[in-house]
Design an enzyme around this catalytic site. Structure first.
Site, PDB file in Angstrom:
ATOM      1  CE  LYS A  27      -0.182  25.445  30.735  1.00 15.05           C
ATOM      2  NZ  LYS A  27      -1.047  24.651  30.422  1.00 15.05           N
ATOM      3  CG  PHE A  77      -9.863  21.914  27.381  1.00 12.16           C
ATOM      4  CD1 PHE A  77      -9.286  23.116  27.340  1.00 12.16           C
ATOM      5  CD2 PHE A  77      -9.983  21.357  26.323  1.00 12.16           C
ATOM      6  CE1 PHE A  77      -8.600  23.463  26.217  1.00 12.16           C
ATOM      7  CE2 PHE A  77      -9.576  21.725  25.057  1.00 12.16           C
ATOM      8  CZ  PHE A  77      -8.668  22.848  25.078  1.00 12.16           C
ATOM      9  NE  ARG A 123       3.437  25.475  19.187  1.00 12.03           N
ATOM     10  CZ  ARG A 123       2.472  25.316  19.987  1.00 12.03           C
ATOM     11  NH1 ARG A 123       2.341  26.056  21.133  1.00 12.03           N
ATOM     12  NH2 ARG A 123       1.501  24.317  19.832  1.00 12.03           N
ATOM     13  CG  HIS A 128       0.826  28.914  27.445  1.00 13.06           C
ATOM     14  ND1 HIS A 128      -0.240  28.313  26.588  1.00 13.06           N
ATOM     15  CD2 HIS A 128       0.999  30.259  26.985  1.00 13.06           C
ATOM     16  CE1 HIS A 128      -0.455  29.140  25.889  1.00 13.06           C
ATOM     17  NE2 HIS A 128       0.278  30.299  25.848  1.00 13.06           N
TER      18      HIS A 128
HETATM   19  P1  CMP Z   1      -1.571  25.294  26.971  1.00 18.40           P
HETATM   20  O1  CMP Z   1      -0.354  25.320  25.851  1.00 18.40           O
HETATM   21  O2  CMP Z   1      -1.478  26.260  28.059  1.00 18.40           O
HETATM   22  O3  CMP Z   1      -2.828  25.593  25.999  1.00 18.40           O
HETATM   23  C1  CMP Z   1      -4.266  25.336  26.414  1.00 18.40           C
HETATM   24  C2  CMP Z   1      -4.196  24.560  27.369  1.00 18.40           C
HETATM   25  O4  CMP Z   1      -5.369  23.646  27.502  1.00 18.40           O
HETATM   26  C3  CMP Z   1      -3.204  23.223  27.323  1.00 18.40           C
HETATM   27  O5  CMP Z   1      -1.957  23.753  27.226  1.00 18.40           O
HETATM   28  C4  CMP Z   1      -3.635  22.122  28.226  1.00 18.40           C
HETATM   29  O6  CMP Z   1      -2.965  22.393  29.233  1.00 18.40           O
HETATM   30  C5  CMP Z   1      -5.328  22.419  28.207  1.00 18.40           C
HETATM   31  N1  CMP Z   1      -5.998  21.289  27.918  1.00 18.40           N
HETATM   32  C6  CMP Z   1      -6.804  20.673  28.599  1.00 18.40           C
HETATM   33  N2  CMP Z   1      -7.446  19.817  27.912  1.00 18.40           N
HETATM   34  C7  CMP Z   1      -7.082  19.947  26.563  1.00 18.40           C
HETATM   35  C8  CMP Z   1      -7.349  19.102  25.304  1.00 18.40           C
HETATM   36  N3  CMP Z   1      -8.232  18.198  25.197  1.00 18.40           N
HETATM   37  N4  CMP Z   1      -6.623  19.613  24.211  1.00 18.40           N
HETATM   38  C9  CMP Z   1      -5.596  20.784  24.276  1.00 18.40           C
HETATM   39  N5  CMP Z   1      -5.699  21.360  25.325  1.00 18.40           N
HETATM   40  C10 CMP Z   1      -6.142  20.924  26.595  1.00 18.40           C
END
Ligand code: CMP
Length: 134
Positions: free
Chosen positions: A10, A58, A86, A116
């Site tokens: 990212k 979000f 993961r 991600h």
């Molecule tokens: P990612 O794995 O890219 O998938 C969705 C993204 O949303 C996550 O990583 C976080 O960076 C972002 N995010 C922001 N707030 C939240 C939250 N409360 N729960 C989960 N993901 C969040």
């Protein structure tokens, strides 16, 4: 089972020149990098990519953030690659991530969590196609 998964480095991590360190984590853990490119996407493209989260509070911030600077997208391949990726990334919120994981070492916050990774075989296929079809 050999699988492929999508990984994104990212904007927060690309900006801090962490791409090589992050790639090393995958390689050390027996995931191969099959394809890789550095790109910047538009907010519309980010909104499409993250549309599974469109009902979340979000979502807006997430899409602005992913399109805010260059990212590195990769197809990773290896034994149980989806779960392995993961595990190597660690928990979504760096505060909860285990020692040695990418998010524990490099993540700044739940938003700026450096990487991600696809969360299921269906999403891995969709996400790989999103960035690498043609
Ligand atoms: P990612 O794995 O890219 O998938 C969705 C993204 O949303 C996550 O990583 C976080 O960076 C972002 N995010 C922001 N707030 C939240 C939250 N409360 N729960 C989960 N993901 C969040």
């Amino acid at each position: 089972m050999i699988q492929q998964t999508l990984s994104i480095i990212k904007p927060d991590a690309v900006e801090r020149n962490l791409s090589e360190d992050i790639k090393k984590k995958f390689l050390e853990n027996k995931l191969k990098i099959i394809k890789i490119k550095k790109i910047q996407i538009t907010k519309d493209e980010a909104s499409e990519f993250y549309k599974v989260h469109q009902s979340k509070p979000f979502y807006e911030k997430l899409c602005s953030y992913l399109s805010s600077g260059p990212i590195v997208v990769m197809i990773l391949e290896g034994e149980n690659a989806i779960q392995e990726n993961r595990r190597i990334m660690g928990a979504t919120d760096p505060k909860n991530a285990e020692e040695g994981t990418i998010r524990k070492e490099y993540g700044i916050s739940i938003d700026k969590n450096s990487v991600h990774g696809s969360d299921s075989p269906d999403n891995a296929k969709k996400e790989i196609d999103f960035f690498f079809k043609n």
